[in-house]
Design a protein around this motif. Structure first.
Motif, short mmCIF file in Angstrom:
data_model
loop_
_atom_site.label_atom_id
_atom_site.label_comp_id
_atom_site.label_asym_id
_atom_site.label_seq_id
_atom_site.Cartn_x
_atom_site.Cartn_y
_atom_site.Cartn_z
N TYR A 103 0.87 -1.22 0.06
CA TYR A 103 -0.10 0.03 -0.01
C TYR A 103 0.99 1.21 0.01
N CYS A 104 0.44 2.22 -0.83
CA CYS A 104 0.95 3.49 -0.58
C CYS A 104 -0.10 4.65 -0.16
N CYS A 105 0.36 5.55 0.69
CA CYS A 105 -0.83 6.37 1.12
C CYS A 105 -0.11 7.70 1.60
N TYR A 106 -0.80 8.75 1.13
CA TYR A 106 -0.48 10.10 1.63
C TYR A 106 -1.36 10.65 2.81
N SER A 107 -0.93 11.18 3.49
CA SER A 107 -1.54 11.61 4.75
C SER A 107 -0.80 12.54 5.29
N ALA A 108 -1.45 13.58 6.00
CA ALA A 108 -0.63 14.45 7.12
C ALA A 108 -0.39 13.68 8.20
N CYS A 109 0.42 14.19 8.99
CA CYS A 109 0.97 13.45 10.21
C CYS A 109 1.22 14.37 11.10
N GLY A 120 9.74 16.85 24.19
CA GLY A 120 11.02 16.11 24.73
C GLY A 120 12.10 16.81 23.46
N SER A 121 11.69 17.39 22.35
CA SER A 121 12.61 17.89 21.44
C SER A 121 12.42 19.26 21.32
N TYR A 122 11.92 20.14 22.34
CA TYR A 122 12.04 21.40 22.18
C TYR A 122 13.47 22.04 22.24
N GLY A 123 13.58 23.05 21.35
CA GLY A 123 15.10 23.53 21.21
C GLY A 123 15.85 22.85 20.16
N LYS A 124 15.29 21.89 19.63
CA LYS A 124 15.93 21.38 18.47
C LYS A 124 15.28 21.55 17.14
N ASP A 125 16.29 22.08 16.19
CA ASP A 125 15.62 22.45 14.89
C ASP A 125 14.59 23.21 14.79
N THR A 126 14.68 24.37 15.49
CA THR A 126 13.66 25.40 15.83
C THR A 126 13.19 26.32 14.62
N ARG A 127 14.24 26.25 13.67
CA ARG A 127 13.97 27.02 12.71
C ARG A 127 13.45 26.27 11.54
N GLY A 128 12.81 26.95 10.60
CA GLY A 128 12.34 26.27 9.34
C GLY A 128 11.35 24.98 9.73
N MET A 129 11.50 24.14 8.44
CA MET A 129 10.40 23.04 8.76
C MET A 129 11.07 21.61 8.85
N ILE A 130 12.14 21.74 9.51
CA ILE A 130 12.71 20.54 9.74
C ILE A 130 12.22 19.69 10.71
N ARG A 131 11.55 20.21 11.85
CA ARG A 131 10.80 19.51 12.83
C ARG A 131 9.68 20.29 13.01
N VAL A 132 8.46 19.72 12.68
CA VAL A 132 7.34 20.40 12.67
C VAL A 132 6.30 19.50 13.42
N HIS A 133 5.14 19.96 13.85
CA HIS A 133 4.06 19.39 14.35
C HIS A 133 3.12 18.59 13.44
N GLN A 134 2.90 19.25 12.24
CA GLN A 134 2.03 18.74 11.13
C GLN A 134 2.92 18.56 9.77
N PHE A 135 2.92 17.62 9.11
CA PHE A 135 3.39 17.56 8.07
C PHE A 135 3.01 16.54 7.22
N ASP A 136 3.26 16.56 5.92
CA ASP A 136 2.66 15.68 4.64
C ASP A 136 3.69 14.57 4.63
N LYS A 137 3.15 13.39 4.10
CA LYS A 137 4.06 12.40 3.81
C LYS A 137 3.28 11.23 2.92
N VAL A 138 4.01 10.80 2.18
CA VAL A 138 3.63 9.41 1.21
C VAL A 138 4.47 8.29 2.29
N GLU A 139 3.55 7.25 2.63
CA GLU A 139 4.19 6.25 3.28
C GLU A 139 3.88 5.00 2.38
N LEU A 140 4.75 4.07 2.42
CA LEU A 140 4.87 2.72 1.84
C LEU A 140 4.63 1.72 3.02
N VAL A 141 3.90 0.67 2.84
CA VAL A 141 3.40 -0.20 3.71
C VAL A 141 3.39 -1.48 3.35
N LYS A 142 3.90 -2.75 3.72
CA LYS A 142 3.77 -4.01 3.24
C LYS A 142 3.33 -4.95 4.18
#
Length: 423
Positions: free
Chosen positions: A253-259, A265-287
């Motif tokens: 299966y492949c599936c697009y979803s928001a995540c 516990g990762s506050y202060g890490k990668d705070t700028r930009g969109m390297i670490r965000v609370h909501q993101f899009d992803k295409v996932e592969l599942v077997k």
RNA sequence: GGAGGGGUGCCCGAGCGGUCGAAGGGGCCGGUCUUGAAAACCGGUAGAGGUUUCGGCCUCUCGCGGGUUCGAAUCCCGCCCCCUCCGCCA
């Protein structure tokens, strides 16, 4: 989840896995509970057998209107009380055991290298090269804001830190990448699915996010529902509780979803930009595969994920995670890390994991062929790939001296033939 | 959200509180018959767990969880899901 049989027979391997994965699961307590559970079970089942036989006898005596029935009834009543008492203890034991069992991490595969953390991971291959620039490459937040395609301040205004607003060609690029990656996956034989982003507790437990990672999840308390941290959860659980025909496997299966991730516990890490965000899009592969196929399917899935980066001409490396860096549920995992010139480092865009039967056992996912008894499936998944970091790599890799960003060839048809993003 | 109906084995479907893990039909598997096939007939056809002298034996499971009872698929309570109608809504 590991089977009790396995823990009983390989306590040392389990203890080592727990220690290596920096986990605190109490294997000795499990062993003790298991043994006490079994002795209570044997005891209560013998009493039940006696009661069942006695009750049948009561029925027979009553039909014959014999007064022994009353005497037997009261004896069975006593037996029943005894059964209830032992069952109460048994239920407590079972409950504690189940709870602990769900918190024991998967045992790493034998082929997984030793190591305590990320520094122990082994690079198994890399593809492409670091791009060279005649100027100082900028970070995506500068590129994106200058082009008007990313808006972090407004995202923060409406939601808070760790959210992104895509605008204009930024939003279009996001949509194009999703379509592009889904098409790629479809060509590789994956069936596209679209699934709920809110799932129940059972699903979260099935794939192993719960009970351990409760604090990492967004939860809707009023409805006992969780926002998915990855499409892995709803997609793998699609077949929870089912016994599949062996011929039907592998399921891909492949599936697009928001995540959605709290990133507690990762506050202060990668705070700028969109390297670490609370909501993101992803295409996932599942077997979902047969036991004997999972190692080969794992390699194939990783190759499928890598193809995304190759086709977009992005430099990356593939890391085989060591025992200490392996996640709770994984037995073996490749991280694919894409080069981000503006960051001067590699960013993880995909984790391709083989869970063996760990998730399948939790969710009751089995298969059977011909006469053989049902066996647990093996499950695998990997991102193909996560979008924000892919966009980061894309913007930072293809940025030009004039501030524009060139688009890789295969993506252009998805953007109406557009060749570059410029202000 | 309101009212009503319903959830039984691979499927359909029956099931006065007692010998019901469950009639009957279908499907599937094996066999008999047949040159072969069909039909007919005969037999088989769940999962989990415990125990075992490895022949078995035992326990649990009729949506899920509790309760009543000597005994529950059958009675009672709670929950989940499905269907119909009404309301609301994209």
């Amino acid at each position: 989840m590991l089977s009790l049989d396995f823990i009983r027979e390989n306590p040392e391997a389990v203890r080592r896995a727990v220690a290596d994965k920096h986990d605190a699961a109490d294997v000795d307590r499990i062993l003790a509970l298991d043994s006490s559970r079994r002795s209570k079970l044997t005891e209560v089942e013998a009493l039940k057998a006696e009661r069942n036989a006695g009750s049948k006898e009561v029925g027979r005596l009553m039909k014959e209107k014999r007064d022994e029935a009353e005497k037997l009834k009261s004896r069975m009543k006593e037996l029943g009380d005894k059964v209830a008492a032992i069952e109460k203890e048994l239920a407590a034991t079972q409950e504690e055991l189940d709870g602990l069992l769900l918190r024991v991490p998967n045992v790493p595969d034998d082929s997984v290298p030793a190591g305590a953390g990320a520094e122990g991971n082994v690079e198994v291959r890399s593809w492409g090269q670091k791009p060279e620039f005649s100027f100082q490459p900028k970070a995506h937040w500068d590129i994106g804001e200058a082009l008007g395609i990313l808006d972090f301040p407004r995202a923060t205004k409406i939601s808070g830190h760790g959210f992104t607003v895509f605008k204009g060609l930024g939003a279009r690029l996001e949509r194009a990448l999703i379509a592009y990656m889904l098409d790629l996956a479809a060509k590789a034989g994956y069936t596209e699915v679209a699934v709920p982003y809110l799932v129940n507790r059972a699903s979260m437990t099935g794939t192993g996010q719960l009970p351990k990672l409760e604090e990492d999840m967004y939860k809707l308390a009023a409805d006992e529902l969780y926002l998915i941290p990855t499409a892995e959860v709803p997609v793998t659980n699609l077949h929870a509780g089912e016994t599949l025909q062996a011929e039907a496997l592998p399921l891909k299966y492949c599936c697009y979803s928001a995540c959605f991730r709290r990133e507690a516990g990762s506050y202060g890490k990668d705070t700028r930009g969109m390297i670490r965000v609370h909501q993101f899009d992803k295409v996932e592969l599942v077997k979902i595969v047969r036991e004997e196929d999972s190692p080969a399917e794992h390699e194939a899935l990783t190759a499928d994920a890598e193809r995304v980066l190759q086709s977009l001409g992005l430099h990356y490396r593939t890391m085989l995670l060591c025992r200490g860096d392996l996640s709770f549920a994984a037995a073996r995992c490749y991280d694919i890390e894409v080069w981000a010139p503006g960051q001067g480092r590699f960013l993880e865009v995909s984790s391709c994991s083989n869970f063996r039967d760990f998730q399948a056992r939790r969710m009751g996912l089995k298969y059977k062929d011909g006469q053989s008894k049902p066996r647990f499936c093996h499950t695998l998944n990997g991102s193909g790939t996560a979008l924000p970091r892919l966009v980061v790599a894309l913007l930072e890799t293809y940025q030009q001296a004039d501030g524009s960003v060139l688009l890789p060839e295969p993506l252009r048809p998805y953007l109406g033939g557009l060749e570059r993003i410029k202000s």
